[in-house]
Design a protein around this motif. Structure first.
Motif, PDB file in Angstrom:
ATOM      1  N   LYS A  33       1.000  -1.076   0.158  1.00 43.62           N
ATOM      2  CA  LYS A  33      -0.026   0.086  -0.095  1.00 43.62           C
ATOM      3  C   LYS A  33       0.981   1.249  -0.018  1.00 43.62           C
ATOM      4  O   LYS A  33       1.872   1.280   0.398  1.00 43.62           O
ATOM      5  CB  LYS A  33      -0.881  -0.015   1.091  1.00 43.62           C
ATOM      6  CG  LYS A  33      -1.740  -1.262   1.420  1.00 43.62           C
ATOM      7  CD  LYS A  33      -2.769  -1.537   0.493  1.00 43.62           C
ATOM      8  CE  LYS A  33      -3.465  -2.752   0.991  1.00 43.62           C
ATOM      9  NZ  LYS A  33      -4.226  -3.272  -0.302  1.00 43.62           N
ATOM     10  N   GLY A  34       0.267   2.269  -0.605  1.00 45.49           N
ATOM     11  CA  GLY A  34       1.058   3.422  -0.815  1.00 45.49           C
ATOM     12  C   GLY A  34       2.499   3.597  -1.271  1.00 45.49           C
ATOM     13  O   GLY A  34       3.421   4.328  -1.109  1.00 45.49           O
ATOM     14  N   LEU A  35       2.692   2.639  -2.074  1.00 45.68           N
ATOM     15  CA  LEU A  35       3.941   2.601  -2.942  1.00 45.68           C
ATOM     16  C   LEU A  35       4.160   3.530  -3.934  1.00 45.68           C
ATOM     17  O   LEU A  35       3.237   3.669  -4.845  1.00 45.68           O
ATOM     18  CB  LEU A  35       4.145   1.164  -3.250  1.00 45.68           C
ATOM     19  CG  LEU A  35       4.377  -0.072  -2.422  1.00 45.68           C
ATOM     20  CD1 LEU A  35       4.311  -1.347  -3.165  1.00 45.68           C
ATOM     21  CD2 LEU A  35       5.390   0.241  -1.517  1.00 45.68           C
ATOM     22  N   THR A  36       5.313   4.328  -3.934  1.00 39.67           N
ATOM     23  CA  THR A  36       5.559   4.966  -5.175  1.00 39.67           C
ATOM     24  C   THR A  36       7.118   4.630  -5.407  1.00 39.67           C
ATOM     25  O   THR A  36       7.900   4.108  -4.688  1.00 39.67           O
ATOM     26  CB  THR A  36       5.646   6.752  -4.711  1.00 39.67           C
ATOM     27  OG1 THR A  36       6.541   6.900  -3.762  1.00 39.67           O
ATOM     28  CG2 THR A  36       4.254   7.207  -4.227  1.00 39.67           C
ATOM     29  N   ILE A  37       7.551   5.131  -6.596  1.00 40.75           N
ATOM     30  CA  ILE A  37       8.559   4.757  -6.918  1.00 40.75           C
ATOM     31  C   ILE A  37       9.975   5.412  -6.169  1.00 40.75           C
ATOM     32  O   ILE A  37      10.978   4.637  -5.550  1.00 40.75           O
ATOM     33  CB  ILE A  37       8.941   5.115  -8.626  1.00 40.75           C
ATOM     34  CG1 ILE A  37       8.169   4.160  -9.543  1.00 40.75           C
ATOM     35  CG2 ILE A  37      10.388   4.987  -8.932  1.00 40.75           C
ATOM     36  CD1 ILE A  37       8.098   4.762 -10.992  1.00 40.75           C
ATOM     37  N   LYS A  38       9.618   6.558  -5.724  1.00 39.32           N
ATOM     38  CA  LYS A  38      10.551   7.098  -4.820  1.00 39.32           C
ATOM     39  C   LYS A  38      10.696   6.309  -3.443  1.00 39.32           C
ATOM     40  O   LYS A  38      11.877   6.273  -2.841  1.00 39.32           O
ATOM     41  CB  LYS A  38      10.001   9.028  -4.672  1.00 39.32           C
ATOM     42  CG  LYS A  38      10.998   9.604  -3.590  1.00 39.32           C
ATOM     43  CD  LYS A  38      10.387  10.915  -3.579  1.00 39.32           C
ATOM     44  CE  LYS A  38      11.515  11.844  -2.730  1.00 39.32           C
ATOM     45  NZ  LYS A  38      11.018  13.103  -2.705  1.00 39.32           N
ATOM     46  N   THR A  39       9.387   6.111  -2.970  1.00 41.46           N
ATOM     47  CA  THR A  39       9.671   5.306  -1.664  1.00 41.46           C
ATOM     48  C   THR A  39      10.268   3.892  -1.858  1.00 41.46           C
ATOM     49  O   THR A  39      10.919   3.523  -0.815  1.00 41.46           O
ATOM     50  CB  THR A  39       8.140   5.226  -1.130  1.00 41.46           C
ATOM     51  OG1 THR A  39       7.471   6.492  -1.094  1.00 41.46           O
ATOM     52  CG2 THR A  39       8.271   4.579   0.218  1.00 41.46           C
ATOM     53  N   VAL A  40       9.584   3.360  -2.721  1.00 41.73           N
ATOM     54  CA  VAL A  40      10.263   1.840  -2.862  1.00 41.73           C
ATOM     55  C   VAL A  40      11.865   2.138  -3.035  1.00 41.73           C
ATOM     56  O   VAL A  40      12.595   1.282  -2.582  1.00 41.73           O
ATOM     57  CB  VAL A  40       9.758   1.485  -4.227  1.00 41.73           C
ATOM     58  CG1 VAL A  40      10.366  -0.023  -4.744  1.00 41.73           C
ATOM     59  CG2 VAL A  40       8.213   0.945  -3.879  1.00 41.73           C
ATOM     60  N   THR A  41      12.357   2.993  -4.045  1.00 42.58           N
ATOM     61  CA  THR A  41      13.642   3.212  -4.205  1.00 42.58           C
ATOM     62  C   THR A  41      14.520   3.633  -2.938  1.00 42.58           C
ATOM     63  O   THR A  41      15.559   2.764  -2.600  1.00 42.58           O
ATOM     64  CB  THR A  41      13.942   4.459  -4.937  1.00 42.58           C
ATOM     65  OG1 THR A  41      13.503   4.001  -6.351  1.00 42.58           O
ATOM     66  CG2 THR A  41      15.447   4.664  -5.242  1.00 42.58           C
ATOM     67  N   LYS A  42      13.852   4.602  -1.979  1.00 40.77           N
ATOM     68  CA  LYS A  42      14.357   4.673  -0.595  1.00 40.77           C
ATOM     69  C   LYS A  42      14.715   3.311   0.295  1.00 40.77           C
ATOM     70  O   LYS A  42      15.672   3.091   0.878  1.00 40.77           O
ATOM     71  CB  LYS A  42      13.782   5.763   0.154  1.00 40.77           C
ATOM     72  CG  LYS A  42      13.843   7.202  -0.446  1.00 40.77           C
ATOM     73  CD  LYS A  42      13.251   8.043   0.387  1.00 40.77           C
ATOM     74  CE  LYS A  42      13.052   9.490  -0.003  1.00 40.77           C
ATOM     75  NZ  LYS A  42      12.632  10.318   0.788  1.00 40.77           N
ATOM     76  N   VAL A  43      13.536   2.581   0.064  1.00 38.07           N
ATOM     77  CA  VAL A  43      13.466   1.493   0.869  1.00 38.07           C
ATOM     78  C   VAL A  43      14.587   0.539   0.540  1.00 38.07           C
ATOM     79  O   VAL A  43      15.172  -0.354   1.358  1.00 38.07           O
ATOM     80  CB  VAL A  43      12.154   0.792   1.072  1.00 38.07           C
ATOM     81  CG1 VAL A  43      12.193  -0.586   1.627  1.00 38.07           C
ATOM     82  CG2 VAL A  43      11.237   1.739   1.869  1.00 38.07           C
ATOM     83  N   LEU A  44      14.635   0.132  -0.736  1.00 36.20           N
ATOM     84  CA  LEU A  44      15.506  -0.673  -1.430  1.00 36.20           C
ATOM     85  C   LEU A  44      16.853  -0.201  -1.063  1.00 36.20           C
ATOM     86  O   LEU A  44      17.803  -1.282  -0.998  1.00 36.20           O
ATOM     87  CB  LEU A  44      15.029  -0.970  -2.889  1.00 36.20           C
ATOM     88  CG  LEU A  44      13.805  -1.442  -3.364  1.00 36.20           C
ATOM     89  CD1 LEU A  44      13.845  -1.410  -4.728  1.00 36.20           C
ATOM     90  CD2 LEU A  44      13.793  -2.913  -2.776  1.00 36.20           C
ATOM     91  N   ASP A  45      17.109   1.187  -1.159  1.00 36.81           N
ATOM     92  CA  ASP A  45      18.569   1.658  -1.009  1.00 36.81           C
ATOM     93  C   ASP A  45      18.865   1.270   0.548  1.00 36.81           C
ATOM     94  O   ASP A  45      19.961   1.057   1.030  1.00 36.81           O
ATOM     95  CB  ASP A  45      18.628   3.011  -1.182  1.00 36.81           C
ATOM     96  CG  ASP A  45      18.638   3.385  -2.791  1.00 36.81           C
ATOM     97  OD1 ASP A  45      18.998   2.509  -3.525  1.00 36.81           O
ATOM     98  OD2 ASP A  45      18.657   4.429  -2.812  1.00 36.81           O
ATOM     99  N   ALA A  46      18.050   1.402   1.451  1.00 37.36           N
ATOM    100  CA  ALA A  46      18.107   1.085   2.835  1.00 37.36           C
ATOM    101  C   ALA A  46      18.535  -0.265   3.074  1.00 37.36           C
ATOM    102  O   ALA A  46      19.224  -0.491   4.129  1.00 37.36           O
ATOM    103  CB  ALA A  46      16.952   1.650   3.637  1.00 37.36           C
ATOM    104  N   LEU A  47      17.920  -1.072   2.362  1.00 36.21           N
ATOM    105  CA  LEU A  47      18.104  -2.400   2.381  1.00 36.21           C
ATOM    106  C   LEU A  47      19.368  -3.164   1.679  1.00 36.21           C
ATOM    107  O   LEU A  47      19.551  -4.189   1.685  1.00 36.21           O
ATOM    108  CB  LEU A  47      16.894  -3.483   2.077  1.00 36.21           C
ATOM    109  CG  LEU A  47      15.456  -3.141   3.248  1.00 36.21           C
ATOM    110  CD1 LEU A  47      14.326  -3.864   2.479  1.00 36.21           C
ATOM    111  CD2 LEU A  47      15.795  -3.875   4.462  1.00 36.21           C
ATOM    112  N   GLY A  48      19.975  -2.312   0.978  1.00 34.17           N
ATOM    113  CA  GLY A  48      20.962  -2.727   0.060  1.00 34.17           C
ATOM    114  C   GLY A  48      20.535  -3.450  -1.187  1.00 34.17           C
ATOM    115  O   GLY A  48      21.283  -4.182  -1.847  1.00 34.17           O
ATOM    116  N   MET A  49      19.341  -3.340  -1.455  1.00 28.51           N
ATOM    117  CA  MET A  49      18.679  -4.019  -2.718  1.00 28.51           C
ATOM    118  C   MET A  49      18.787  -2.994  -3.787  1.00 28.51           C
ATOM    119  O   MET A  49      18.641  -1.775  -3.702  1.00 28.51           O
ATOM    120  CB  MET A  49      17.527  -4.476  -2.422  1.00 28.51           C
ATOM    121  CG  MET A  49      17.468  -5.605  -1.239  1.00 28.51           C
ATOM    122  SD  MET A  49      15.661  -5.789  -0.847  1.00 28.51           S
ATOM    123  CE  MET A  49      15.225  -7.043  -2.311  1.00 28.51           C
TER     124      MET A  49
END
Length: 106
Positions: A44-60
């Motif tokens: 829910k509430g996924l945007t490209i910007k948010t997903v990119t930040k989360v993936l970066d934080a996880l090293g993905m």
């Protein structure tokens, strides 16, 4: 589309757990609250910007998440069928009939 978003959220959740992070800890890395991470993990509430930040934080990498979500190009399928048809004709294989993108056994 919803199913794909849920899959991305599940992938994020699995990676967070694999790294031993709580939702709160991941949220701190991303700059959002625990509730937002919970929403993201549910797709829910996924945007490209948010997903990119989360993936970066996880090293993905985003390419890891999006890989496999591509649709098969119909032109590629047509090319493969044409190549198989030509091969069958050259080698006198009459067990299969190829015509305009379809293949059926005689």
């Amino acid at each position: 589309m919803t199913n794909r978003l849920e899959n991305i959220g599940l992938m994020i959740r699995n990676e967070r757990l694999r790294k031993g992070l709580t939702q709160e800890e991941l949220g701190e890395r991303v700059g959002v609250g625990k509730a937002q991470i919970s929403k993201i993990e549910r797709g829910k509430g996924l945007t490209i910007k948010t997903v990119t930040k989360v993936l970066d934080a996880l090293g993905m990498s985003a390419s890891v998440v999006l890989k496999g979500e591509q649709e098969i190009d119909k032109n590629v399928i047509a090319y493969i069928v044409a190549a198989i048809s030509e091969f069958a004709e050259i080698h006198h294989l009459s067990d299969f009939y190829f015509h305009k993108g379809s293949c059926s056994q005689l």
